[in-house]
Design an enzyme around this catalytic site. Structure first.
Site, PDB file in Angstrom:
ATOM      1  N   LYS A  83       0.857  -1.184   0.000  1.00 43.31           N
ATOM      2  CA  LYS A  83       0.000   0.000   0.000  1.00 43.31           C
ATOM      3  C   LYS A  83       0.893   1.233   0.000  1.00 43.31           C
ATOM      4  O   LYS A  83       1.780   1.367   0.852  1.00 43.31           O
ATOM      5  CB  LYS A  83      -0.835  -0.004   1.275  1.00 43.31           C
ATOM      6  CG  LYS A  83      -2.308   0.214   1.075  1.00 43.31           C
ATOM      7  CD  LYS A  83      -2.940   0.199   2.451  1.00 43.31           C
ATOM      8  CE  LYS A  83      -4.396   0.420   2.406  1.00 43.31           C
ATOM      9  NZ  LYS A  83      -4.932   0.612   3.752  1.00 43.31           N
TER      10      LYS A  83
HETATM   11  C1  E4P Z   1      -8.232   1.512   3.686  1.00 42.80           C
HETATM   12  O1  E4P Z   1      -7.518   0.648   3.209  1.00 42.80           O
HETATM   13  C2  E4P Z   1      -8.006   2.176   4.974  1.00 42.80           C
HETATM   14  O2  E4P Z   1      -7.333   1.299   5.834  1.00 42.80           O
HETATM   15  C3  E4P Z   1      -9.287   2.547   5.694  1.00 42.80           C
HETATM   16  O3  E4P Z   1     -10.422   2.177   4.970  1.00 42.80           O
HETATM   17  C4  E4P Z   1      -9.289   3.897   6.278  1.00 42.80           C
HETATM   18  O4  E4P Z   1     -10.522   4.117   6.892  1.00 42.80           O
HETATM   19  P1  E4P Z   1     -10.773   5.275   7.969  1.00 42.80           P
HETATM   20  O5  E4P Z   1     -11.068   6.538   7.246  1.00 42.80           O
HETATM   21  O6  E4P Z   1     -11.960   4.791   8.746  1.00 42.80           O
HETATM   22  O7  E4P Z   1      -9.526   5.379   8.816  1.00 42.80           O
END
Ligand code: E4P
Length: 214
Positions: A83
């Site tokens: 990522k």
């Molecule tokens: C995606 O891969 C992220 O880990 C996640 O969806 C972030 O979500 P949040 O805005 O609830 O932190």
């Protein structure tokens, strides 16, 4: 639509995996920090549980460092994807990593423009953050709709992960729009199972069965 769980919590992953509906896992540095573990140990353990893509987020901020970190993370297991946070350095790193067969999930996507560039650089996944757009008074679903619509015109090879999901309606919107994947927190997956009329129906069927035995 494929269903991923958005957590680094092993017990939650084991439980949802046992339902037979889990296609993959996304983690991020905040989720890893909550579990008081380190990224490599955590994603290695996840790869022993779930047979599907698992996102491990790099924390480097320059392309050469992202490439180095991405190569190391990808060695943990064949199912690991790297990522990277959307930025110019991440685009450069994506080009290199994807040419080496290492999958990249471009994260922190907030516009169709960012998604198009990430896909063009070779990202296997893009993660538009629906909930965080809603948080600032913009429409997360509208951004997701634009990304799905634009990608539908081409054979991009990039899958769209609806991320930053805050409630079951976000999941439904993602499915109706045709997102490839939704990455969903544990408590929202639990909410998706239940319906008061289902509980009421189970109770009355069982009560009627008991009565019929008398
Ligand atoms: C995606 O891969 C992220 O880990 C996640 O969806 C972030 O979500 P949040 O805005 O609830 O932190």
């Amino acid at each position: 639509m494929k269903i991923f769980i958005d957590t680094a919590n092993i017990e939650m992953i084991e439980e949802i995996n046992s339902w037979g509906i889990l296609d993959g896992v996304t983690t991020n540095p905040s989720l890893i920090a909550k579990e008081k573990t380190d990224l490599k140990t955590c994603v290695k353990r996840i790869s022993e549980i779930v047979d599907g893509p698992i996102s491990a987020e790099a924390i480097s901020m320059t392309a050469p460092e992202m490439i180095k970190e991405g190569r190391e993370l990808s060695k943990i297991h064949d199912n690991i994807n790297v990522k990277l946070p959307m930025c110019v350095e991440a685009l450069k790193a994506t080009k290199v990593l994807s040419s080496e067969g290492i999958d990249v999930n471009m994260t922190l996507i907030f516009s169709p423009h960012q998604a198009l560039l990430a896909s063009k650089a070779g990202a296997r996944f893009v993660s538009p953050f629906v909930g965080r757009l809603d948080d600032i008074g913009q429409s997360g679903s509208e951004a997701l709709a634009q990304i799905v619509g634009a990608f539908r015109n081409y054979d991009t090879g990039t899958e769209i992960i609806a991320a930053s999901i805050r409630h079951p309606m976000h999941v439904l919107e993602a499915a109706l729009l045709g997102a490839d994947i939704a990455t969903i927190p544990y408590d929202i997956l639990k909410k998706m199972v239940s319906h008061p009329k289902t509980d009421e129906g189970i109770r009355s069927f069982l009560a009627d069965y008991e009565k019929s035995k008398k």
